[in-house]
Design a protein around this motif. Structure first.
Motif, PDB file in Angstrom:
ATOM      1  N   GLY A  81       2.401  -7.804  -5.488  1.00  0.00           N
ATOM      2  CA  GLY A  81       3.147  -8.296  -4.334  1.00  0.00           C
ATOM      3  C   GLY A  81       3.102  -9.817  -4.233  1.00  0.00           C
ATOM      4  O   GLY A  81       2.181 -10.467  -4.731  1.00  0.00           O
ATOM      5  N   ASP A  82       4.117 -10.372  -3.599  1.00  0.00           N
ATOM      6  CA  ASP A  82       4.208 -11.824  -3.447  1.00  0.00           C
ATOM      7  C   ASP A  82       3.020 -12.405  -2.701  1.00  0.00           C
ATOM      8  O   ASP A  82       2.565 -13.505  -2.996  1.00  0.00           O
ATOM      9  CB  ASP A  82       5.510 -12.202  -2.721  1.00  0.00           C
ATOM     10  CG  ASP A  82       6.740 -11.921  -3.559  1.00  0.00           C
ATOM     11  OD1 ASP A  82       6.601 -11.747  -4.794  1.00  0.00           O
ATOM     12  OD2 ASP A  82       7.843 -11.860  -2.989  1.00  0.00           O
TER      13      ASP A  82
ATOM     14  N   GLU B  10       0.827  -1.202   0.000  1.00  0.00           N
ATOM     15  CA  GLU B  10       0.000   0.000   0.000  1.00  0.00           C
ATOM     16  C   GLU B  10       0.864   1.256   0.000  1.00  0.00           C
ATOM     17  O   GLU B  10       0.526   2.248  -0.636  1.00  0.00           O
ATOM     18  CB  GLU B  10      -0.949   0.014   1.206  1.00  0.00           C
ATOM     19  CG  GLU B  10      -2.108  -0.940   1.076  1.00  0.00           C
ATOM     20  CD  GLU B  10      -1.724  -2.399   1.206  1.00  0.00           C
ATOM     21  OE1 GLU B  10      -0.634  -2.698   1.738  1.00  0.00           O
ATOM     22  OE2 GLU B  10      -2.505  -3.248   0.761  1.00  0.00           O
ATOM     23  N   LEU B  11       1.971   1.226   0.731  1.00  0.00           N
ATOM     24  CA  LEU B  11       2.883   2.372   0.737  1.00  0.00           C
ATOM     25  C   LEU B  11       3.429   2.629  -0.665  1.00  0.00           C
ATOM     26  O   LEU B  11       3.536   3.782  -1.105  1.00  0.00           O
ATOM     27  CB  LEU B  11       4.037   2.133   1.713  1.00  0.00           C
ATOM     28  CG  LEU B  11       3.661   2.135   3.190  1.00  0.00           C
ATOM     29  CD1 LEU B  11       4.853   1.699   4.042  1.00  0.00           C
ATOM     30  CD2 LEU B  11       3.183   3.498   3.617  1.00  0.00           C
ATOM     31  N   GLU B  12       3.771   1.549  -1.376  1.00  0.00           N
ATOM     32  CA  GLU B  12       4.295   1.697  -2.734  1.00  0.00           C
ATOM     33  C   GLU B  12       3.203   2.177  -3.694  1.00  0.00           C
ATOM     34  O   GLU B  12       3.472   2.970  -4.594  1.00  0.00           O
ATOM     35  CB  GLU B  12       4.895   0.377  -3.224  1.00  0.00           C
ATOM     36  CG  GLU B  12       5.994  -0.178  -2.331  1.00  0.00           C
ATOM     37  CD  GLU B  12       7.172   0.763  -2.169  1.00  0.00           C
ATOM     38  OE1 GLU B  12       7.540   1.462  -3.126  1.00  0.00           O
ATOM     39  OE2 GLU B  12       7.747   0.791  -1.059  1.00  0.00           O
ATOM     40  N   LEU B  13       1.967   1.720  -3.493  1.00  0.00           N
ATOM     41  CA  LEU B  13       0.858   2.178  -4.334  1.00  0.00           C
ATOM     42  C   LEU B  13       0.598   3.663  -4.134  1.00  0.00           C
ATOM     43  O   LEU B  13       0.344   4.402  -5.094  1.00  0.00           O
ATOM     44  CB  LEU B  13      -0.422   1.400  -4.025  1.00  0.00           C
ATOM     45  CG  LEU B  13      -0.486  -0.041  -4.481  1.00  0.00           C
ATOM     46  CD1 LEU B  13      -1.800  -0.667  -4.053  1.00  0.00           C
ATOM     47  CD2 LEU B  13      -0.304  -0.139  -5.978  1.00  0.00           C
TER      48      LEU B  13
ATOM     49  N   VAL C 281      -5.196  -5.896  -6.456  1.00  0.00           N
ATOM     50  CA  VAL C 281      -5.300  -6.620  -5.195  1.00  0.00           C
ATOM     51  C   VAL C 281      -3.923  -6.739  -4.540  1.00  0.00           C
ATOM     52  O   VAL C 281      -2.946  -7.120  -5.189  1.00  0.00           O
ATOM     53  CB  VAL C 281      -5.892  -8.033  -5.416  1.00  0.00           C
ATOM     54  CG1 VAL C 281      -6.067  -8.763  -4.101  1.00  0.00           C
ATOM     55  CG2 VAL C 281      -7.218  -7.946  -6.162  1.00  0.00           C
ATOM     56  N   THR C 282      -3.869  -6.403  -3.247  1.00  0.00           N
ATOM     57  CA  THR C 282      -2.654  -6.579  -2.460  1.00  0.00           C
ATOM     58  C   THR C 282      -2.965  -7.467  -1.263  1.00  0.00           C
ATOM     59  O   THR C 282      -4.105  -7.499  -0.796  1.00  0.00           O
ATOM     60  CB  THR C 282      -2.097  -5.233  -1.949  1.00  0.00           C
ATOM     61  OG1 THR C 282      -3.095  -4.581  -1.167  1.00  0.00           O
ATOM     62  CG2 THR C 282      -1.676  -4.336  -3.097  1.00  0.00           C
ATOM     63  N   GLY C 283      -1.966  -8.160  -0.781  1.00  0.00           N
ATOM     64  CA  GLY C 283      -2.118  -8.992   0.404  1.00  0.00           C
ATOM     65  C   GLY C 283      -2.548 -10.404   0.071  1.00  0.00           C
ATOM     66  O   GLY C 283      -3.076 -10.679  -1.002  1.00  0.00           O
ATOM     67  N   PRO C 284      -2.309 -11.319   1.018  1.00  0.00           N
ATOM     68  CA  PRO C 284      -2.742 -12.702   0.814  1.00  0.00           C
ATOM     69  C   PRO C 284      -4.265 -12.777   0.890  1.00  0.00           C
ATOM     70  O   PRO C 284      -4.901 -11.938   1.528  1.00  0.00           O
ATOM     71  CB  PRO C 284      -2.091 -13.449   1.982  1.00  0.00           C
ATOM     72  CG  PRO C 284      -1.989 -12.421   3.056  1.00  0.00           C
ATOM     73  CD  PRO C 284      -1.711 -11.123   2.348  1.00  0.00           C
ATOM     74  N   LEU C 285      -4.832 -13.766   0.251  1.00  0.00           N
ATOM     75  CA  LEU C 285      -6.278 -13.964   0.326  1.00  0.00           C
ATOM     76  C   LEU C 285      -6.607 -14.584   1.677  1.00  0.00           C
ATOM     77  O   LEU C 285      -6.292 -15.741   1.931  1.00  0.00           O
ATOM     78  CB  LEU C 285      -6.753 -14.874  -0.808  1.00  0.00           C
ATOM     79  CG  LEU C 285      -8.255 -15.131  -0.857  1.00  0.00           C
ATOM     80  CD1 LEU C 285      -9.018 -13.832  -1.091  1.00  0.00           C
ATOM     81  CD2 LEU C 285      -8.570 -16.137  -1.946  1.00  0.00           C
TER      82      LEU C 285
END
Length: 164
Positions: A112-113, A51-54, A83-87
């Motif tokens: 992101g990974d 989110e910081l990079e976005l 979408v960011t973060g794991p599901l």
């Protein structure tokens, strides 16, 4: 005295990514979207790094809007779900609701990974895995977190594939 823009120059978009995205786009999408794409960010349980990079994409250095890309507040106004973060178990339904609310044609970008496969949170009881387990993913941008230049290059590929 002439002031020069403070935005960074960007190189060409990755041709392989652009070609694969171009194959997915239809003539109707090109007519509807033109050269502008609206992005709805969906956080499915991230640590906040992506989110910081976005958010950096909107600053004067990267200036996302100069490419015809902008963030919107509602999936109903979006062309792209980013979408960011794991599901996570708790946010799977929210992601699916955002997908359903986004009008066609629509694209999903996993950033992101964690969004790709669960990242460092993989194996947790609360994490199901990556975004692709719930909705189809059109563009994957890896990294933990990926730098703004990498995110911008991926989004530009999507934009250029749409414009052709």
């Amino acid at each position: 005295m002439t002031l020069k823009p403070r935005s960074e120059a960007v190189g060409p978009a990755d041709p392989e990514t652009t070609a694969s995205l171009r194959a997915r786009l239809e003539a109707a999408a090109q007519t509807r979207l033109g050269r502008s794409l609206a992005i709805r960010h969906v956080n499915t349980g991230s640590c906040g790094g992506c989110e910081l990079e976005l958010r950096a994409l909107n600053n004067v250095v990267y200036d996302l809007e100069r490419f015809g890309l902008r963030f919107v507040e509602s999936p109903r106004h979006a062309d792209i779900l980013l979408v960011t973060g794991p599901l996570t178990r708790n946010l799977k339904a929210a992601l699916e609701q955002a997908w359903d609310a986004t009008p066609d044609p629509k694209w999903v970008v996993a950033v992101g990974d964690c969004a790709l496969d669960g990242g460092v949170f993989k194996g947790s009881y609360a994490v199901l895995g990556g975004t692709g387990l719930s909705i189809p993913v059109d563009l994957k941008i890896g990294g933990c977190p990926p730098p703004p230049t990498q995110i911008l290059a991926g989004l530009r590929s999507l934009l250029e594939a749409n414009a052709s």
